[in-house]
Design an enzyme around this catalytic site. Structure first.
Site, short mmCIF file in Angstrom:
data_model
loop_
_atom_site.label_atom_id
_atom_site.label_comp_id
_atom_site.label_asym_id
_atom_site.label_seq_id
_atom_site.Cartn_x
_atom_site.Cartn_y
_atom_site.Cartn_z
N ASP A 76 0.55 1.21 -5.64
CA ASP A 76 0.21 2.09 -4.53
C ASP A 76 1.31 3.15 -4.44
OD1 ASP A 76 -0.70 3.32 -2.31
OD2 ASP A 76 -0.37 1.66 -0.93
N TRP B 123 2.68 -2.08 4.12
CA TRP B 123 1.78 -1.22 4.90
C TRP B 123 0.59 -2.11 5.29
CZ3 TRP B 123 -2.82 1.58 2.70
CH2 TRP B 123 -3.29 2.58 3.57
N LYS C 95 1.37 12.87 1.97
CA LYS C 95 2.76 13.17 2.34
C LYS C 95 3.30 14.32 1.51
CE LYS C 95 1.88 9.51 4.43
NZ LYS C 95 2.05 8.33 5.09
C1 PLP Z 1 2.09 2.46 1.25
C2 PLP Z 1 0.98 3.40 1.65
N1 PLP Z 1 -0.13 3.41 0.93
C3 PLP Z 1 -1.14 4.23 1.24
C4 PLP Z 1 -1.08 5.08 2.32
C5 PLP Z 1 -2.28 5.92 2.59
O1 PLP Z 1 -2.12 7.23 2.75
P1 PLP Z 1 -3.32 8.19 3.06
O2 PLP Z 1 -3.00 8.81 4.37
O3 PLP Z 1 -3.33 9.17 1.93
O4 PLP Z 1 -4.60 7.41 3.11
C6 PLP Z 1 0.07 5.09 3.12
C7 PLP Z 1 0.16 5.95 4.29
O5 PLP Z 1 0.91 5.77 5.19
C8 PLP Z 1 1.12 4.22 2.76
O6 PLP Z 1 2.25 4.19 3.47
#
Ligand code: PLP
Length: 399
Positions: free
Chosen positions: A212, A131, A247
């Site tokens: 994460d 990401w 999500k």
């Molecule tokens: C691997 C990963 N970490 C963190 C996040 C962060 O999500 P949030 O929308 O809760 O900030 C995402 C969102 O796409 C993600 O794919």
């Protein structure tokens, strides 16, 4: 002039995909780009359990005074319980705390801000691919990003041995960002035995995990998906876990997430906790209330929690079903196209192992929009568009 020397930063590639999708007039267009869950009709609906909790808050919330920098204590307790369990050894030993953050992104940010307080020159190991915000946040804090091999996009191969080898070369005190489950962007996850082996190596080398955990419930189940977070925070004396409710509660814009800190003992933990809170204070003072208040109400109300778990199960099973249907259809339409791995991978994302030219053909000729490196959001597939998509992909394999 202070403001006149900057070069423009390009659009995030994922936003470019959304812009192209919106601009297309093709009635058959398909969005496999943006990383949100979509139901069988292609909608990202509000969960029923969330609506009920929101109604409860409308009826019962009686103040909107400030929260503390740590956020909602009930949320923190219940989320921690869901991540590592109330029976986790660090709980009884008073060396773990969870802090509500603005989404999982806020969790990663505060976690790495804390790492910076510990060592301003820390190396942060990031999977290749990942990401993109992992690298962006690491760089914006002035920490030192390092890459470990994880997935060969061109060949479509998960590189566990290479990952292990690269991380074996890390130095004591280096931080390793690990995807707790449903790796974004490859969908390829470690087996439990591989997590065990990795944790043992990281312990031996003195590496620190930042797990994460943005897709809890999208892999095998809310409880089943905790293996990595639990093993990393039990076998190793120090750990960080960034978690997201975006999500699994479908509350993307409400920005509910957390960072969990595990220290080696209670005395260290007290000092460390003060640095976490000081990082929060200097960044956004305190997290927003609404999303976390909804999550706390759901997790704290057994009937509602059961309803929510059923909704998560439904989301996960729908994505799984689309993974299997995609493979089944590709096997019929282009038997040697080699997409069997899509059914094995987990979560919303996978790479279509295609050439850059084939990817552009799908985007430009068939209006199937996804990342230029081949990453697709499988949740964008529905029973209505699966034939259109698999026909288009199969056409690439006909000479
Ligand atoms: C691997 C990963 N970490 C963190 C996040 C962060 O999500 P949030 O929308 O809760 O900030 C995402 C969102 O796409 C993600 O794919």
């Amino acid at each position: 002039m202070l403001f006149s020397g900057l070069a423009e930063v390009g659009d995030d590639p994922i936003l470019q995909v959304s812009t192209m999708y919106k601009a297309s007039n093709d009635p058959n267009k398909v969005d496999l780009g943006v990383g949100v869950y979509k139901d069988a009709d292609g909608n990202t609906a509000i969960l029923k359990s969330v609506k009920k909790a929101e109604q409860y808050l409308v009826d019962h919330q009686d103040t909107k005074t400030y929260l503390s920098p740590a956020g909602n204590p009930e949320f923190n307790r219940l989320v921690q319980d869901m991540l590592i369990g109330a029976d986790h050894p660090a709980v009884g030993e008073n060396r773990v705390s969870t802090y509500q953050t603005p989404g999982g992104t806020g969790g990663v940010r505060i976690g790495l801000d804390f790492v910076k307080a510990c060592n301003p020159n820390a190396n942060v190991w990031i999977s290749n691919p990942t990401w993109p915000n992992h690298t962006a946040i690491t760089k914006s804090l002035g920490l030192n990003p390092k890459q470990y091999r994880y997935y060969d996009i061109k060949q479509g191969v998960f590189q566990y041995q290479e990952m292990f080898e690269d991380l074996s070369g890390a130095e004591e005190g280096d931080v390793v960002i690990l995807h707790g489950c449903c790796h974004n962007a490859s969908g390829a996850d470690l087996t439990n035995a591989q997590w065990d082996e990795l944790a043992a190596m990281m312990l031996e080398k003195g590496l620190v995990p930042l797990v994460d955990f943005a897709y809890q419930g999208f892999g095998d189940g809310i409880e089943e998906d905790t293996y990595a977070a639990k093993i990393m925070s039990t076998k190793l004396p120090e750990a960080l876990i960034a978690s997201s409710c975006s999500k699994n509660f479908a509350m993307y814009r409400d920005r509910a997430g957390a960072i969990t800190l595990v220290s080696s003992d209670a005395t260290e933990h007290k000092k460390n906790a003060s640095h976490m809170l000081s990082a929060v204070r200097a960044t956004y003072s305190m997290p927003p209330d609404h999303g976390a208040a909804v999550v706390a109400h759901i997790l704290g109300t057994p009937a509602l929690k059961a309803e929510w778990i059923a909704e998560v199960d439904e989301m996960r099973e729908r994505v799984k079903k689309m993974r299997h249907l995609f493979v089944e259809k590709m096997n019929e339409k282009a038997p040697n196209s080699g997409f069997g791995y899509i059914a094995e991978q987990k979560g919303m994302f996978s790479y279509l192992t295609l050439t850059a030219e084939q990817i552009q053909t799908l985007i430009n000729k068939h209006s199937i929009f996804f990342m230029g490196n081949g990453r697709v959001n499988v949740a964008g597939l529905t029973e209505k568009n699966i034939d259109y998509v698999t026909d288009a992909v199969a056409s690439l394999f006909r000479s």
